[in-house]
Design a protein around this motif. Structure first.
Motif, PDB file in Angstrom:
ATOM      1  N   HIS A  84      27.912  66.438 -33.368  1.00  0.00           N
ATOM      2  CA  HIS A  84      27.469  65.053 -33.508  1.00  0.00           C
ATOM      3  C   HIS A  84      28.624  64.065 -33.355  1.00  0.00           C
ATOM      4  O   HIS A  84      28.423  62.867 -33.503  1.00  0.00           O
ATOM      5  CB  HIS A  84      26.803  64.861 -34.876  1.00  0.00           C
ATOM      6  N   PHE A  85      29.832  64.566 -33.100  1.00  0.00           N
ATOM      7  CA  PHE A  85      31.026  63.751 -32.947  1.00  0.00           C
ATOM      8  C   PHE A  85      31.303  62.909 -34.189  1.00  0.00           C
ATOM      9  O   PHE A  85      31.861  61.822 -34.111  1.00  0.00           O
ATOM     10  CB  PHE A  85      30.926  62.861 -31.703  1.00  0.00           C
ATOM     11  N   MET A  86      30.891  63.438 -35.346  1.00  0.00           N
ATOM     12  CA  MET A  86      31.151  62.767 -36.613  1.00  0.00           C
ATOM     13  C   MET A  86      32.488  63.218 -37.221  1.00  0.00           C
ATOM     14  O   MET A  86      33.065  62.530 -38.048  1.00  0.00           O
ATOM     15  CB  MET A  86      30.028  63.063 -37.608  1.00  0.00           C
ATOM     16  N   HIS A  87      32.937  64.399 -36.841  1.00  0.00           N
ATOM     17  CA  HIS A  87      34.199  64.931 -37.350  1.00  0.00           C
ATOM     18  C   HIS A  87      35.045  65.411 -36.177  1.00  0.00           C
ATOM     19  O   HIS A  87      34.512  65.886 -35.174  1.00  0.00           O
ATOM     20  CB  HIS A  87      33.971  66.090 -38.318  1.00  0.00           C
ATOM     21  N   ARG A  88      36.332  65.301 -36.325  1.00  0.00           N
ATOM     22  CA  ARG A  88      37.252  65.743 -35.285  1.00  0.00           C
ATOM     23  C   ARG A  88      38.494  66.326 -35.937  1.00  0.00           C
ATOM     24  O   ARG A  88      38.785  66.087 -37.110  1.00  0.00           O
ATOM     25  CB  ARG A  88      37.660  64.583 -34.380  1.00  0.00           C
ATOM     26  N   ARG A  89      39.218  67.086 -35.164  1.00  0.00           N
ATOM     27  CA  ARG A  89      40.523  67.553 -35.602  1.00  0.00           C
ATOM     28  C   ARG A  89      41.358  67.908 -34.385  1.00  0.00           C
ATOM     29  O   ARG A  89      40.834  68.297 -33.344  1.00  0.00           O
ATOM     30  CB  ARG A  89      40.423  68.752 -36.530  1.00  0.00           C
ATOM     31  N   LYS A  90      42.650  67.748 -34.535  1.00  0.00           N
ATOM     32  CA  LYS A  90      43.574  68.113 -33.474  1.00  0.00           C
ATOM     33  C   LYS A  90      43.991  69.558 -33.654  1.00  0.00           C
ATOM     34  O   LYS A  90      44.328  69.982 -34.754  1.00  0.00           O
ATOM     35  CB  LYS A  90      44.799  67.198 -33.481  1.00  0.00           C
ATOM     36  N   LEU A  91      43.961  70.291 -32.558  1.00  0.00           N
ATOM     37  CA  LEU A  91      44.430  71.665 -32.588  1.00  0.00           C
ATOM     38  C   LEU A  91      45.959  71.673 -32.527  1.00  0.00           C
ATOM     39  O   LEU A  91      46.563  70.698 -32.067  1.00  0.00           O
ATOM     40  CB  LEU A  91      43.866  72.448 -31.411  1.00  0.00           C
ATOM     41  N   PRO A  92      46.579  72.748 -32.977  1.00  0.00           N
ATOM     42  CA  PRO A  92      48.038  72.829 -32.818  1.00  0.00           C
ATOM     43  C   PRO A  92      48.417  72.752 -31.337  1.00  0.00           C
ATOM     44  O   PRO A  92      47.619  73.111 -30.460  1.00  0.00           O
ATOM     45  CB  PRO A  92      48.379  74.208 -33.398  1.00  0.00           C
ATOM     46  N   VAL A  93      49.611  72.306 -31.058  1.00  0.00           N
ATOM     47  CA  VAL A  93      50.103  72.254 -29.687  1.00  0.00           C
ATOM     48  C   VAL A  93      50.255  73.683 -29.167  1.00  0.00           C
ATOM     49  O   VAL A  93      50.738  74.566 -29.887  1.00  0.00           O
ATOM     50  CB  VAL A  93      51.448  71.507 -29.613  1.00  0.00           C
ATOM     51  N   ILE A  94      49.824  73.925 -27.937  1.00  0.00           N
ATOM     52  CA  ILE A  94      50.001  75.252 -27.344  1.00  0.00           C
ATOM     53  C   ILE A  94      51.490  75.562 -27.298  1.00  0.00           C
ATOM     54  O   ILE A  94      52.274  74.802 -26.714  1.00  0.00           O
ATOM     55  CB  ILE A  94      49.388  75.308 -25.932  1.00  0.00           C
ATOM     56  N   PRO A  95      51.924  76.676 -27.911  1.00  0.00           N
ATOM     57  CA  PRO A  95      53.363  76.928 -28.068  1.00  0.00           C
ATOM     58  C   PRO A  95      54.062  77.466 -26.826  1.00  0.00           C
ATOM     59  O   PRO A  95      54.933  78.328 -26.921  1.00  0.00           O
ATOM     60  CB  PRO A  95      53.391  77.964 -29.209  1.00  0.00           C
ATOM     61  N   SER A  96      53.705  76.967 -25.667  1.00  0.00           N
ATOM     62  CA  SER A  96      54.396  77.370 -24.448  1.00  0.00           C
ATOM     63  C   SER A  96      55.648  76.508 -24.283  1.00  0.00           C
ATOM     64  O   SER A  96      55.573  75.281 -24.358  1.00  0.00           O
ATOM     65  CB  SER A  96      53.480  77.209 -23.232  1.00  0.00           C
ATOM     66  N   ASP A  97      56.778  77.159 -24.079  1.00  0.00           N
ATOM     67  CA  ASP A  97      58.027  76.420 -23.896  1.00  0.00           C
ATOM     68  C   ASP A  97      58.386  76.292 -22.418  1.00  0.00           C
ATOM     69  O   ASP A  97      59.522  75.970 -22.069  1.00  0.00           O
ATOM     70  CB  ASP A  97      59.169  77.094 -24.660  1.00  0.00           C
ATOM     71  N   ASP A  98      57.399  76.540 -21.569  1.00  0.00           N
ATOM     72  CA  ASP A  98      57.621  76.491 -20.128  1.00  0.00           C
ATOM     73  C   ASP A  98      57.107  75.157 -19.593  1.00  0.00           C
ATOM     74  O   ASP A  98      55.931  74.818 -19.745  1.00  0.00           O
ATOM     75  CB  ASP A  98      56.886  77.646 -19.446  1.00  0.00           C
ATOM     76  N   ILE A  99      57.976  74.384 -18.992  1.00  0.00           N
ATOM     77  CA  ILE A  99      57.602  73.071 -18.485  1.00  0.00           C
ATOM     78  C   ILE A  99      56.574  73.164 -17.363  1.00  0.00           C
ATOM     79  O   ILE A  99      55.788  72.239 -17.133  1.00  0.00           O
ATOM     80  CB  ILE A  99      58.852  72.281 -18.036  1.00  0.00           C
ATOM     81  N   ILE A 100      56.553  74.288 -16.653  1.00  0.00           N
ATOM     82  CA  ILE A 100      55.566  74.469 -15.578  1.00  0.00           C
ATOM     83  C   ILE A 100      54.162  74.465 -16.166  1.00  0.00           C
ATOM     84  O   ILE A 100      53.243  73.858 -15.604  1.00  0.00           O
ATOM     85  CB  ILE A 100      55.839  75.778 -14.814  1.00  0.00           C
ATOM     86  N   PHE A 101      53.972  75.109 -17.305  1.00  0.00           N
ATOM     87  CA  PHE A 101      52.653  75.150 -17.935  1.00  0.00           C
ATOM     88  C   PHE A 101      52.202  73.753 -18.343  1.00  0.00           C
ATOM     89  O   PHE A 101      51.020  73.409 -18.233  1.00  0.00           O
ATOM     90  CB  PHE A 101      52.681  76.068 -19.159  1.00  0.00           C
TER      91      PHE A 101
END
Length: 433
Positions: free
Chosen positions: A155-172
């Motif tokens: 219902h788009f009443m609640h949201r949350r941010k997921l953790p940042v994808i832990p890729s340390d590769d700038i290409i990704f």
């Protein structure tokens, strides 16, 4: 007796509990991004509330009043609290109740006791939800300019941010990515310096993990989800010189493994996928000589065979400069947003044709020929997210509708989620769990 509780407003201000405005205001705890906490998209500033405890007893008639006792009662008995022997619920019943609670409220259970916390971290509660048939969709989005994926309830009443994808590769970070879901997992596929990579987000643990690669790593492919299974087909083969592929695979979330499927009839990339009539459909795209394909095909799990559907997109203009077909399934019916006209069309299976259902979709899919627009099935509804103007609005708009192939028109409903998103949606996936 009234007791005052400070919640952040100035001293001396009060808000009566019988104020009707309380019903529309929510104030949930907010943690830093990646905490796994859901936050109300319509939360209001914190205020002081007066909490009144009414200790008044039911009024008795004069002849029913018990005789009063003085402090020096000769019986010697002291007043005692009433002893209510209420039966406690079994662990099984408690778990079944928990399984029926909306997932946006699950973070609260982690503070109740260790058993509830264990049910969440192990994902056991999600298995029970599948067994009792209690599921709800969540929308996962990655908008242009963002660093985190964002999750919304249906219902788009609640949201949350997921953790940042832990890729340390700038290409990704800068490469094009594909996404889909299977069970309680969100998959994001991209490339790193070492080659193709799959990052998997676990809903139960709120963590990203590197997942086993496909049998044939690929990009620009079609995908579809059915419960704990995901299907992929076509695309560019990243292990074979970026050639257009007709291979297909199936992912099993229970065993975390990939299985090869028979190859499709056509090689295709930039194609779209969906699951309908217990079959995996692959639609449109371009072949190995960059020719636009108007045909589709479907894979039947029972026969383990692909069936070609000639001219499936004959009523939909296609172009190599256009995004993969915007398709979604609701109530086992296939719909598409025509990126050249913003028209919503329903697929007529018997005649292998499409019929327009008006009015036009409020999101301007034609502004960038379908790119940057999310068109998904949300349970029995259709969901579309993107800009409502040709020159690009400051924020994305969200609309849903309940489609019916028998109707000539339908009503789009705008959802005010309280969260500003970039109008260009790079990736979007719906998880049913």
């Amino acid at each position: 007796m009234c007791a005052e509780k400070e919640t952040g407003s100035k001293k001396g201000e009060h808000l009566s509990t019988n104020d009707s405005s309380l019903s529309s205001k929510k104030a949930l705890p907010v943690r830093s991004s990646g905490s796994g906490f859901w936050v109300s998209s319509h939360s209001s500033p914190t205020e002081k509330m007066r909490v009144c405890e009414n200790k008044a007893k039911p009024e008795l008639k004069w002849h029913e009043m018990p005789p009063s006792k003085s402090n020096d009662d000769s019986s010697g008995e002291k007043p005692q609290d009433a002893d209510y022997n209420l039966p406690s619920l079994s662990d099984e019943i408690e778990t079944l109740i928990m399984a029926r609670v909306p997932r946006s409220e699950y973070w609260k259970f982690s503070f109740v006791n260790k058993r509830f916390l264990g049910l969440l971290k192990t994902g056991e509660v999600y298995k029970i939800r599948r067994q009792i048939g209690f599921k709800e969709p969540s929308v996962f989005m990655f908008a242009d300019g963002e660093t985190n994926w964002c999750a919304f309830d249906q219902h788009f009443m609640h949201r949350r941010k997921l953790p940042v994808i832990p890729s340390d590769d700038i290409i990704f970070e800068y490469c094009d990515k594909e996404s889909f879901s299977a069970g309680t997992n969100l998959f994001v596929l991209g490339q790193e310096l070492a080659g193709a990579v799959i990052w998997r987000y676990e809903l139960a643990t709120n963590k990203w993990l590197k997942n086993p690669s496909m049998i044939s790593p690929r990009c620009l492919f079609a995908s579809a989800t059915c419960g704990t299974f995901a299907y992929v087909a076509g695309g560019l083969d990243l292990s074979g010189g970026h050639k257009v592929s007709n291979s297909a695979e199936k992912y099993n979330a229970e065993s975390d493994s990939w299985e090869s499927l028979p190859p499709m009839n056509k090689k295709r990339r930039n194609c779209s996928g969906c699951y309908m009539d217990n079959k995996f459909y692959v639609i449109g795209g371009q072949d190995d000589v960059q020719k636009d394909l108007s045909c589709g095909e479907c894979f039947d799990e029972k026969t383990k065979e692909w069936s070609l559907i000639p001219d499936m997109l004959k009523d939909i203009p296609v172009s190599t400069a256009q995004s993969p077909p915007l398709v979604a399934v609701a109530n086992n019916e296939l719909y598409t947003v025509d990126a050249s006209s913003n028209e919503l069309k329903v697929y007529l299976k018997a005649s292998n044709s499409w019929r327009k259902i008006g009015p036009a979709v409020p999101v301007r899919a034609d502004a960038r020929r379908g790119w940057g627009v999310a068109f998904k099935s949300l349970g029995n509804e259709l969901l579309v997210i993107g800009s409502t103007s040709a020159d690009g609005a400051r924020r994305a708009s969200i609309y849903t509708c309940c489609p019916d192939p028998a109707l000539e028109t339908l009503q789009w409903r705008e959802i005010k989620c309280g969260t500003q998103l970039n109008p260009f949606i790079r990736n979007c996936a719906v998880m049913i769990a």
